[in-house]
Design a protein around this motif. Sequence first.
Motif, PDB file in Angstrom:
ATOM      1  N   ILE A  64       0.819  -1.207   0.000  1.00 41.37           N
ATOM      2  CA  ILE A  64       0.000   0.000   0.000  1.00 41.37           C
ATOM      3  C   ILE A  64       0.859   1.266   0.000  1.00 41.37           C
ATOM      4  N   LYS A 100      -8.707  -2.797   0.792  1.00 41.19           N
ATOM      5  CA  LYS A 100      -8.614  -3.713   1.929  1.00 41.19           C
ATOM      6  C   LYS A 100      -7.665  -4.868   1.596  1.00 41.19           C
ATOM      7  N   GLU A 139      -4.159  -3.725   1.799  1.00 40.71           N
ATOM      8  CA  GLU A 139      -3.741  -3.602   3.199  1.00 40.71           C
ATOM      9  C   GLU A 139      -3.333  -4.966   3.760  1.00 40.71           C
ATOM     10  N   THR A 199      -0.088  -6.008   2.417  1.00 44.08           N
ATOM     11  CA  THR A 199       0.967  -5.221   3.048  1.00 44.08           C
ATOM     12  C   THR A 199       1.346  -5.800   4.402  1.00 44.08           C
ATOM     13  N   LEU A 236       0.066   1.434   7.356  1.00 38.98           N
ATOM     14  CA  LEU A 236      -1.322   1.398   6.898  1.00 38.98           C
ATOM     15  C   LEU A 236      -2.031   2.735   7.071  1.00 38.98           C
ATOM     16  N   LYS A 296      -7.577  -6.426  11.066  1.00 37.25           N
ATOM     17  CA  LYS A 296      -6.929  -6.658   9.776  1.00 37.25           C
ATOM     18  C   LYS A 296      -5.956  -7.836   9.850  1.00 37.25           C
TER      19      LYS A 296
END
Length: 117
Positions: free
Chosen positions: A18, A37, A40, A43, A63, A74
């Motif tokens: 990201i 999403k 993320e 990442t 993030l 997450k």
Amino acid sequence: MCIRDSFKTLNLFAYETITAYKQNPAAYLPLKEAQLKKLELITIADMASKQAVVPYEDMMRVLGIQDIRQLEDKVIDCIYNSLLKGRLNQKNKTLHVASTYGRDVQTSAVDDIVNKL
């Protein structure tokens, strides 16, 4: 829509994080919420592949989020989606990584991989 933008966006999901997207979002196709999403999660998994213990602070900074609960959700999504195996240590605010999924390898990295093997 330009073919070059489509190719760059594909490479973003295959090789990047990201951070690359945030540095220049205009270089890629517009991403929907679900795609952001996913980026993320990729990442987080990418960070986890580079160190066995990942501080919450580092993940939150990359993030761009402030809420610990949101970060933990997450990470849990990463675990449920088999992007990584690990444990959250809420007391020390760290993610302890057991393993991560394998990402695509860029052609430029093949020589380094061969040398390490």
